[in-house]
Design an enzyme around this catalytic site. Structure first.
Site, mmCIF file in Angstrom:
data_model
loop_
_atom_site.group_PDB
_atom_site.id
_atom_site.type_symbol
_atom_site.label_atom_id
_atom_site.label_comp_id
_atom_site.label_asym_id
_atom_site.label_seq_id
_atom_site.Cartn_x
_atom_site.Cartn_y
_atom_site.Cartn_z
ATOM 1 N N VAL A 1 15.396 7.483 -35.391
ATOM 2 C CA VAL A 1 15.612 8.226 -36.654
ATOM 3 C C VAL A 1 14.782 7.849 -37.997
ATOM 4 C CG1 VAL A 1 17.470 6.707 -37.705
ATOM 5 C CG2 VAL A 1 17.602 8.988 -38.335
ATOM 6 N N TYR A 2 14.224 6.932 -37.565
ATOM 7 C CA TYR A 2 13.178 6.428 -38.542
ATOM 8 C C TYR A 2 11.932 7.097 -39.064
ATOM 9 C CZ TYR A 2 15.586 1.634 -38.048
ATOM 10 O OH TYR A 2 16.223 0.570 -38.186
ATOM 11 N N SER A 3 11.739 7.645 -40.175
ATOM 12 C CA SER A 3 11.018 8.684 -40.487
ATOM 13 C C SER A 3 10.745 9.964 -39.550
ATOM 14 C CB SER A 3 9.775 8.145 -40.695
ATOM 15 O OG SER A 3 9.466 7.093 -41.835
#
Length: 323
Positions: A60-62
């Site tokens: 989900v990061y960036s």
């Protein structure tokens, strides 16, 4: 760099894990402080050169671009067999049904997506990025077991949750003969020590490797209490985690750092590394000093009096970070 076994596993990890949430394509995700690929690569390269072999990111990061940047950098700078690469699953990755969570469908889709973005055949540690109350934990555990059996992950881990939930997951894995969690990535630092009540004793008893997130309390432990940064001014989640009473602890960190002639970050990390149940704090780095302080902290030893002085002002907090 120093190394330790990750909990009761045979896996060797550096005492510092580089957290990669800050690396990603601008405009993808909700982190305004994110560094793009060109700015991110020197930090990953320096980490490898310093002996850090443990890297943590999440799908989900960036919007997945953190995994892409980390995967390309490690392919260029590191030997894959020496690297311990961790990622996570649970957050929303696309709109509509089954776009997030810990169902079998979501896990099986997202492990393949993460491997594609990371450019590798397997991850060393695949973690659930919080508890999913909408899915039976048995379904999640069986799916994760199948991911390991398929060779797509070497180990599995969990993140912030109640101790009773983690205990239940460990019990069920043992009962069914499934792969059990070997790590807990939880919220823990000098300003937030509620995990010492139940989660840390559970991890010690079960041989779980503890890899805390936010070991520097979103940077609050590295500067004067009233100082702000671009991140602190836009980090709504971070503002929920700490309270005005924590200022006394921040002041103690400053006093110990001044007496030692080191940075506040080194003191705060050295305190965490003094805890035998902590394997490797996860440290983010968007400035050169962030990474250099983390590396230096490994060799800093605080005495009992310093540790007592740092811990003394602590007051209980409401549970924060997952509930």
């Amino acid at each position: 760099m120093q190394y330790t076994k990750l909990g009761s596993t045979g896996l060797d990890v550096s005492r510092i894990c580089l957290g990669c949430m800050s690396y990603g394509v601008a405009g993808r995700g909700n982190h305004e402080w994110t560094l793009d690929e060109e700015a991110s690569r020197p930090f990953i390269q320096r980490a490898v050169e310093s002996g850090i072999n443990f890297f943590d990111t999440a799908n989900v990061y960036s919007d997945g671009t953190s995994e892409e940047i980390v995967g390309r950098a490690l392919a260029d700078f590191a030997n894959r067999d020496e690297i311990v690469l961790a990622t996570k699953v649970n957050g929303r990755m696309h709109a509509g049904p089954n776009g997030q969570g810990l169902s079998r469908k979501a896990i099986m889709a997202e492990i393949d997506n993460s491997l594609r973005r990371l450019g590798t055949d397997y991850v060393d540690l695949y973690q659930i990025h919080r508890w999913d109350r909408t899915v039976p934990i048995e379904e999640t555990l069986e799916a994760l077991n199948d991911v390991v059996r398929a060779g797509k992950a070497r180990y599995i881990g969990a993140s912030s949750m109640w101790a009773w939930q983690f205990s239940k997951a460990l019990y069920l894995a043992d009962q069914h003969g499934w792969t059990r969690f070997v790590t807990m990535q939880n919220h823990y630092n000098l300003l937030y020590r509620e995990e010492e009540r139940e989660m840390m004793p559970l991890c010690r008893d079960q041989g779980i490797g503890v890899i805390p997130w936010s070991p520097l309390a979103r940077g609050r432990l590295t500067r004067e209490w009233d100082a702000s940064t671009a991140r602190s001014e836009t980090d709504a989640f971070g503002r929920m985690l700490y309270k005005d009473e924590d200022k006394a602890i921040v002041e103690r960190v400053g006093e110990v750092a001044q007496a030692r002639g080191v940075s506040r970050a080194q003191v705060a990390l050295a305190w965490m590394l003094s805890k035998r149940y902590v394997s490797a704090p996860i440290v983010g780095a968007t400035k050169t000093a962030h990474l250099e302080d983390a590396i230096a902290a490994v060799d800093l030893r605080l005495d009992e009096e310093e540790i007592k002085r740092l811990e003394e002002p602590y007051t209980p907090h409401a549970v924060a970070g997952f509930a």
